[in-house]
Structure formats: structure tokens, C-alpha cells
Design a protein around this motif. Structure first.
Motif, short mmCIF file in Angstrom:
data_model
loop_
_atom_site.label_atom_id
_atom_site.label_comp_id
_atom_site.label_asym_id
_atom_site.label_seq_id
_atom_site.Cartn_x
_atom_site.Cartn_y
_atom_site.Cartn_z
N HIS A 186 -8.88 0.99 -9.01
CA HIS A 186 -7.58 1.54 -9.43
C HIS A 186 -7.11 0.91 -10.74
N GLU A 202 -4.49 5.25 -1.04
CA GLU A 202 -3.49 4.20 -0.80
C GLU A 202 -2.82 4.40 0.56
N GLU A 256 -9.04 -1.79 -5.09
CA GLU A 256 -7.99 -2.02 -6.09
C GLU A 256 -8.59 -2.29 -7.47
N HIS A 291 -5.06 3.10 3.04
CA HIS A 291 -4.96 1.64 3.10
C HIS A 291 -3.79 1.22 3.98
N GLU A 341 0.84 -1.21 0.00
CA GLU A 341 0.00 0.00 0.00
C GLU A 341 0.87 1.25 0.00
FE LIG Z 1 -4.51 0.01 -1.98
#
Ligand SMILES: [Fe+2]
Ligand SMILES: [Fe+2]
Length: 213
Positions: free
Chosen positions: A170, A82, A167, A85, A51
Motif C-alpha cells: 500500500h 483493508e 501494508e 484486515h 484497519e
Molecule cells: Fe491494512
């Protein structure tokens, strides 16, 4: 089964986004989840650094391609996400009285980077940068899916499900950015080369419960 590419990524529901990611050429060996379950401290540590690297990679892309407005605007919030995360995983370690530990060598990413074009045009190198991140997100998503389905602990299954969904988004964003700046046919062609190469890596890599990849 190998249909892995969607020419245009409109916002998708998680389920279809994740299904699309399962188009990765080689699914994770089912034994990996069992190994990860018995090395929780290691897997959380490795995950935490993944992350962190995702956040710093987005910062690097913004610095390097600061002239691309859409990229800058789209990736800026991903940095925050991120990093969020990372903090979630860190909190999870601490809650369990586990230690973050040191960053490990990332064989998966190191192997991927060997396929990046070092020469070629500026556009070719830019494309590879975006696709390598798309691929890491896709594989991470697939791994989180495995954990969210295969672990015995219900709390952890839900914990990883959240990462899986994030994710997946992303992954789509990196492909979308590639298509924004580069001819779609070129993106598609190079993406299938990357998928093939990545499957080769997955085939060779040792299955380790202390690594996310
Ligand atoms: Fe992530
Ligand atoms: Fe991500």
C-alpha cells in the motif's frame, strides 16, 4: 542509511519493499514490542481501528478524487483488502475472548495531519493527502515488522508478518499514485519533508504498548 526514496516503484519483492520502508528516519524504539506483547487486547483493538480507518480513508479519496481513473481503480480493491484486515483482527480478538472496545484517540495521525497543507493549490493538497497515507502505511509496516520479529508467540509473529507485507504494498501504491499525477521532483521533495516531520513526531510521542503508532 537515509536513502528512502525510489523514483519509480515497479512491483518489488517484499524484502526490498520492506527494506525501503526502513528508510524511515527514526526506527521504532525496541521497547515498544515488549509493551505491545503485554497489552494484546489493547493493541489488537487499536490495530482493528487502524484497519477500519484505512478502509474509510480510501473510500474518502475515491469520493473526493472521482475524476482520477487510476486512483479510483487502484484504491477500490484496497478498500476491500483493508476491510478484510479489520475482519481478521476482529476474529483474532474474538478467538481469544477479547473485546473490540472503543476507538482511541490517534495522537500519531492527529499530529501528522497538522503538517498537511490547508491552503495552497489543489495539487499541493492532493499530494499531501497521498503522502500522509503513504507515511501511515510505511510506519504501520515497520511496526508490523517489529511485531513479526520480536514477539515470542510464533502464531502472532506470522499473523503480523502478513500485515507487514500487505501494508508495504500500500505504501508503494500511494507513492506511485502521487507520481502518476504530480511531477516526480515535487513528490520527492515533499516526501522528504514529510519523513523529517514524521521523525519529529516519533521522537516526541510516548511509547505505548496499547497503540499501533
Ligand atoms: Fe491494512
Ligand atoms: Fe494498508
Amino acid at each position: 542509511m537515509l536513502a528512502i526514496y525510489r523514483p519509480k516503484f515497479a512491483p518489488m519483492e517484499t524484502t526490498s519493499a520492506v527494506k525501503n520502508i526502513l528508510g524511515l528516519h527514526l526506527p521504532t524504539d525496541p521497547r515498544w514490542v515488549d509493551l505491545a506483547a503485554i497489552s494484546l487486547e489493547d493493541i489488537l483493538t487499536d490495530h482493528a481501528y487502524c484497519e477500519q480507518k484505512a478502509a474509510t480513508s480510501c473510500i474518502s479519496l475515491i469520493q473526493r478524487y472521482s475524476d482520477k481513473e487510476k486512483l479510483v481503480n487502484e484504491l477500490s480493491p484496497i478498500v476491500t483488502e483493508e476491510w478484510g484486515h479489520f475482519r481478521l483482527v476482529l476474529a483474532e480478538l474474538q478467538k481469544r475472548n477479547l473485546k473490540l472496545g472503543k476507538q482511541r484517540k490517534d495522537d500519531y495521525v492527529n499530529e501528522l495531519m497538522k503538517f498537511e497543507q490547508k491552503g495552497g493549490s489543489v495539487e499541493d493538497r492532493f499530494l499531501d493527502k497521498l503522502l500522509i497515507f503513504a507515511l501511515i502505511e510505511a510506519r504501520s509496516c515497520e511496526r508490523f515488522k517489529r511485531l513479526s520479529e520480536g514477539l515470542d508467540d510464533e502464531y502472532l509473529r506470522n499473523f503480523y508478518r502478513r500485515f507487514m507485507e500487505s501494508e508495504a504494498g500500500h505504501y508503494h501504491l500511494f507513492i506511485e499514485l502521487a507520481e502518476t499525477y504530480i511531477d516526480k521532483n515535487k513528490v520527492r521533495k515533499r516526501w522528504s519533508e514529510w519523513l523529517e516531520y514524521e521523525a519529529g513526531i516519533m521522537e516526541k510521542l510516548e511509547i505505548r504498548g496499547d497503540r499501533m503508532h
